[in-house]
Structures are given as structure tokens and as C-alpha cells.
Design a protein around this motif. Structure first.
Motif, mmCIF file in Angstrom:
data_model
loop_
_atom_site.group_PDB
_atom_site.id
_atom_site.type_symbol
_atom_site.label_atom_id
_atom_site.label_comp_id
_atom_site.label_asym_id
_atom_site.label_seq_id
_atom_site.Cartn_x
_atom_site.Cartn_y
_atom_site.Cartn_z
ATOM 1 N N THR A 66 -3.523 6.071 -10.176
ATOM 2 C CA THR A 66 -3.222 6.347 -8.771
ATOM 3 C C THR A 66 -1.753 6.116 -8.420
ATOM 4 O OG1 THR A 66 -3.982 4.103 -8.215
ATOM 5 C CG2 THR A 66 -5.573 5.895 -7.962
ATOM 6 N N LYS A 67 -0.956 5.659 -9.385
ATOM 7 C CA LYS A 67 0.490 5.520 -9.161
ATOM 8 C C LYS A 67 1.150 6.848 -9.514
ATOM 9 C CE LYS A 67 0.598 0.574 -10.289
ATOM 10 N NZ LYS A 67 1.059 -0.435 -11.282
ATOM 11 N N THR A 68 1.488 7.613 -8.509
ATOM 12 C CA THR A 68 2.093 8.921 -8.723
ATOM 13 C C THR A 68 3.518 8.941 -8.170
ATOM 14 O OG1 THR A 68 1.115 9.706 -6.651
ATOM 15 C CG2 THR A 68 -0.117 10.113 -8.680
ATOM 16 N N ASP A 69 4.331 9.840 -8.702
ATOM 17 C CA ASP A 69 5.741 9.890 -8.322
ATOM 18 C C ASP A 69 5.996 10.710 -7.067
ATOM 19 O OD1 ASP A 69 6.379 8.379 -10.549
ATOM 20 O OD2 ASP A 69 6.676 10.142 -11.825
ATOM 21 N N ARG A 70 5.021 11.494 -6.656
ATOM 22 C CA ARG A 70 5.230 12.428 -5.547
ATOM 23 C C ARG A 70 4.426 11.986 -4.328
ATOM 24 N NH1 ARG A 70 5.706 18.749 -7.103
ATOM 25 N NH2 ARG A 70 6.507 19.578 -5.136
ATOM 26 N N GLN A 71 5.044 11.992 -3.174
ATOM 27 C CA GLN A 71 4.384 11.591 -1.943
ATOM 28 C C GLN A 71 3.182 12.482 -1.654
ATOM 29 O OE1 GLN A 71 5.143 8.954 -0.120
ATOM 30 N NE2 GLN A 71 3.591 9.331 1.453
ATOM 31 N N GLY A 72 2.082 11.864 -1.236
ATOM 32 C CA GLY A 72 0.908 12.624 -0.833
ATOM 33 C C GLY A 72 0.022 13.093 -1.950
ATOM 34 N N THR A 73 0.164 12.525 -3.141
ATOM 35 C CA THR A 73 -0.654 12.977 -4.276
ATOM 36 C C THR A 73 -1.642 11.923 -4.758
ATOM 37 O OG1 THR A 73 1.117 12.330 -5.811
ATOM 38 C CG2 THR A 73 1.090 14.622 -5.059
ATOM 39 N N SER A 74 -1.771 10.846 -4.022
ATOM 40 C CA SER A 74 -2.749 9.805 -4.345
ATOM 41 C C SER A 74 -3.264 9.267 -3.020
ATOM 42 C CB SER A 74 -2.088 8.701 -5.182
ATOM 43 O OG SER A 74 -3.018 7.695 -5.529
ATOM 44 N N LEU A 75 -4.432 9.742 -2.588
ATOM 45 C CA LEU A 75 -4.862 9.566 -1.207
ATOM 46 C C LEU A 75 -6.243 8.937 -1.088
ATOM 47 C CD1 LEU A 75 -3.736 13.051 0.179
ATOM 48 C CD2 LEU A 75 -2.492 10.872 0.334
ATOM 49 N N LEU A 76 -6.396 8.178 -0.034
ATOM 50 C CA LEU A 76 -7.646 7.512 0.309
ATOM 51 C C LEU A 76 -8.031 7.925 1.722
ATOM 52 C CD1 LEU A 76 -9.789 5.164 -0.239
ATOM 53 C CD2 LEU A 76 -8.105 3.652 0.847
ATOM 54 N N VAL A 77 -9.310 8.214 1.939
ATOM 55 C CA VAL A 77 -9.817 8.526 3.274
ATOM 56 C C VAL A 77 -10.711 7.375 3.730
ATOM 57 C CG1 VAL A 77 -11.276 10.057 4.651
ATOM 58 C CG2 VAL A 77 -9.699 11.018 2.973
ATOM 59 N N THR A 78 -10.430 6.860 4.914
ATOM 60 C CA THR A 78 -11.227 5.774 5.473
ATOM 61 C C THR A 78 -11.699 6.148 6.873
ATOM 62 O OG1 THR A 78 -9.283 4.662 6.393
ATOM 63 C CG2 THR A 78 -9.958 4.024 4.169
ATOM 64 N N GLU A 79 -12.758 5.502 7.297
ATOM 65 C CA GLU A 79 -13.273 5.692 8.658
ATOM 66 C C GLU A 79 -13.933 4.398 9.100
ATOM 67 O OE1 GLU A 79 -16.930 8.148 10.044
ATOM 68 O OE2 GLU A 79 -15.190 9.503 10.167
ATOM 69 N N ASN A 80 -13.433 3.845 10.205
ATOM 70 C CA ASN A 80 -13.943 2.574 10.727
ATOM 71 C C ASN A 80 -13.935 1.477 9.664
ATOM 72 O OD1 ASN A 80 -14.522 3.805 13.249
ATOM 73 N ND2 ASN A 80 -16.491 4.537 12.457
ATOM 74 N N GLY A 81 -12.891 1.490 8.849
ATOM 75 C CA GLY A 81 -12.747 0.462 7.829
ATOM 76 C C GLY A 81 -13.539 0.700 6.567
ATOM 77 N N ASN A 82 -14.245 1.829 6.479
ATOM 78 C CA ASN A 82 -15.057 2.134 5.304
ATOM 79 C C ASN A 82 -14.384 3.194 4.440
ATOM 80 O OD1 ASN A 82 -17.258 0.430 6.118
ATOM 81 N ND2 ASN A 82 -17.839 2.010 7.602
ATOM 82 N N ASN A 83 -14.472 3.030 3.136
ATOM 83 C CA ASN A 83 -13.970 4.045 2.218
ATOM 84 C C ASN A 83 -14.868 5.268 2.262
ATOM 85 O OD1 ASN A 83 -11.965 2.345 1.435
ATOM 86 N ND2 ASN A 83 -12.690 2.039 -0.653
ATOM 87 N N MET A 84 -14.258 6.438 2.431
ATOM 88 C CA MET A 84 -15.016 7.686 2.472
ATOM 89 C C MET A 84 -14.762 8.545 1.230
ATOM 90 S SD MET A 84 -16.568 7.412 5.396
ATOM 91 C CE MET A 84 -17.066 9.048 5.923
ATOM 92 N N GLY A 85 -13.669 8.237 0.518
ATOM 93 C CA GLY A 85 -13.368 8.990 -0.684
ATOM 94 C C GLY A 85 -11.924 8.819 -1.081
#
Length: 316
Positions: free
Chosen positions: A203-222
Motif C-alpha cells: 500500500t506504499k505507492t509513489d503516486r498520490q491517490g493510488t492507495s485508498l481506503l473508504v470509510t463510513e461512520n468510522g467503519n472500513n468499507m473497502g
């Protein structure tokens, strides 16, 4: 229900068969040696990535190698020619994965693949196993105790679009800025076993926006990762794990927006038809290959409804 581990009787049978192949091969092509592939030689494994343009960088192959540094092997002639490779990854004490199976084109059909399979199985012992195969190989591996779990499609798109509005989505955050422990936890939930060090590095990538997490109300969504491939302006999405297709869509659009007008690859389970329609109808990806994921037990417990893209067919 069976544990999915390969029986000692099976292992003994295949080892004996492979020793017969080895004796025959030595008489036909000279001495054939099998030894481990060291991390500095990981680039050799690129030969097993046959799809044009989709080869990963050597630095990523080294990352794959670190999953199990003692689990990668090659066969060489006495002149040093690499004939075949294989990887047998021990993820933990109960699960292993076979990948990077490759035999040089001029040496195919001579039993080298069987010889290295013997070596990988010895390394993996009695773990339950996963593997990804071309459809024509399925029958052969069914005889070895593997069971079809699902089919994956490899998709390719050129000149991907840009979605600037996604840059303001508060549910999307860069993984390096988020709680890594929760990302590892989500990865473990979908992949089936923990691979903490790999996830932290992948998940350590050199380019901005290429390693992303989606959360909702403090919960991991993907979460999803996009990494560059060996060929210039080519990238691959994977993994892409999400609660549902809607979250997978948000992640996919955000990731491809990071590399507009470039070439993308993604290997996705065909069991998620709504996501496949998104790829082929809306984003104009074209399916270029199909593979079959198999395991040595039926209850693999992998939630395929949350699995929208794999890392690589050679590592699971």
C-alpha cells in the motif's frame, strides 16, 4: 468434511512419478539442477507473467518473494539456462499457494513442470492449497485434489477517464494517512489469512491517490491499490476489496482518476456480474484472459462478494 490438505499417499505418489521424470530428463538434456531463487534473482519470475504489457516491476516481484523467501525454485541446465520456475508460498502453518509456474517454451511437454511441482509440494507439506490455472489445466489438477472455486477475468483498458469530482469525496482517504491496522484487518477478512508485512509494503505507492481506503461512520468499507507495471504508462488495480459493488465502484473510479489516459489492467472474479458490467460497459475495459481459482478444499471461506480484484494470480 475433508481438511483440504494433500494426503501423504498422494504426496508419495507424485514424488515417485517426478523422480522418474528427473532420471529421464537428465539423460536427454544433461544435468538438470533445481535450486532456490534468491531475492536478487526475483526478476526471473517475470517469465511466468505471460500477458503482454502486464508484467510487474522487479521491485514488486521482490515483494512477492518476501512472502516466503525459501519458497521459490528454478530448474537450470548445466550451462545455467533457466528451464522452469515455481513458487510455493507458505502464508501460515495451514495455508499455502502455488504460483509462478513457468516452463520455457522450447522445453514444454518434457516434465519439468511436474518436477518443480514436486519440489513446491514438499515445501508446502500438508497445508491446504490454492492455485490459479488456465482453463485447459483444470482437469489435470482436479485429479490432484483441487476443486474449482471461481473464475477470474483479466481486463484491460486504454486511456482511462478522469473523474475530478471524486477528489472531494470525504469517505475516501489515502491509506498512508489512515489506520494501517484496520486495513490489514480488512485484507485478512477477504483474503483469508493475515499478510501484514506485505499489505504494509504493497500500500506504499509513489503516486498520490493510488492507495485508498473508504470509510463510513468510522467503519472500513473497502480498500484498493493501483501500482505501476514494468511497461511505461501501464498499471494494475489490485487488491480491490469492498463491502459491495457500490463501494468497489467508488474505489475503482478514484483509482483510475489518478492515472488518466494511461493503460490499466485488473483481474476480477467473474462471480460479481454488476462489477464486470461497470468495467466493460461504463469504463470500456476489455476481457483479455480467463483463469480458474482452485483450492484443495471446498470450504475456503473467502467472501467472493467482497473480492473485486486480486493482487496477482501468482500470489492469490
Amino acid at each position: 468434511m475433508s481438511s483440504g490438505r494433500l494426503s501423504m499417499k498422494f504426496l508419495t505418489t507424485i514424488r515417485g512419478s517426478c523422480r522418474q521424470f528427473q532420471r529421464k530428463l537428465c539423460s536427454e538434456v544433461g544435468t538438470v539442477k533445481t535450486r532456490k531463487i534468491h531475492e536478487g534473482e526475483a526478476g526471473i519470475l517475470a517469465n511466468s507473467l505471460a500477458l503482454e504489457g502486464s508484467r510487474v516491476k522487479t521491485s514488486d516481484l521482490k515483494m512477492f518473494h518476501r512472502l516466503d523467501p525459501s519458497g521459490y525454485y528454478m530448474s537450470l541446465t548445466d550451462s545455467g539456462e533457466v528451464i522452469a520456475t515455481i513458487g510455493g508460498i507458505r502464508y501460515n502453518d495451514s495455508f499455502g499457494y502455488i504460483g509462478f509456474r513457468h516452463v520455457a517454451e522450447e522445453k514444454q511437454g518434457q516434465g519439468f513442470d511436474k518436477e518443480l511441482l514436486d519440489v513446491a509440494l514438499e515445501h508446502l507439506k500438508e497445508r491446504w492449497l490454492g492455485i490459479e490455472l488456465q482453463p485447459e489445466e483444470v482437469e489435470q489438477f482436479q485429479k490432484l485434489g483441487f476443486i474449482t472455486a471461481w473464475h477470474n477475468g483479466c481486463f484491460k483498458a486504454d486511456k482511462t477517464p478522469f473523474f475530478p469530482e471524486l477528489g472531494h469525496n470525504p469517505s475516501i482517504q489515502s491509506i498512508p494517512d489512515g489506520p494501517m491496522g484496520r486495513v490489514v484487518e480488512y485484507d485478512t477478512e477477504v483474503f483469508g489469512v493475515e499478510r501484514r508485512r506485505f499489505v504494509m509494503n504493497w500500500t506504499k505507492t509513489d503516486r498520490q491517490g493510488t492507495s485508498l481506503l473508504v470509510t463510513e461512520n468510522g467503519n472500513n468499507m473497502g480498500y484498493g491499490v493501483l501500482r505501476p507495471l514494468q511497461e511505461a504508462k501501464c498499471h494494475r488495480i489490485g487488491p480491490l476489496y469492498a463491502l459491495n459493488t457500490a463501494v468497489a465502484q467508488v474505489l475503482t473510479l478514484a483509482l483510475i482518476s489518478a492515472v488518466p489516459d494511461e493503460t490499466l489492467y485488473i483481474t476480477a472474479p467473474l462471480d460479481n456480474p454488476s462489477f464486470i458490467r461497470l468495467l466493460t460497459n461504463d469504463l470500456r475495459f476489455e476481457q483479455i484472459n480467463e483463469t480458474v481459482r482452485m483450492y484443495t478444499k471446498t470450504d475456503h471461506n473467502i467472501p467472493t462478494h467482497k473480492l473485486f480484484a486480486i493482487v496477482d494470480s501468482n500470489v492469490g
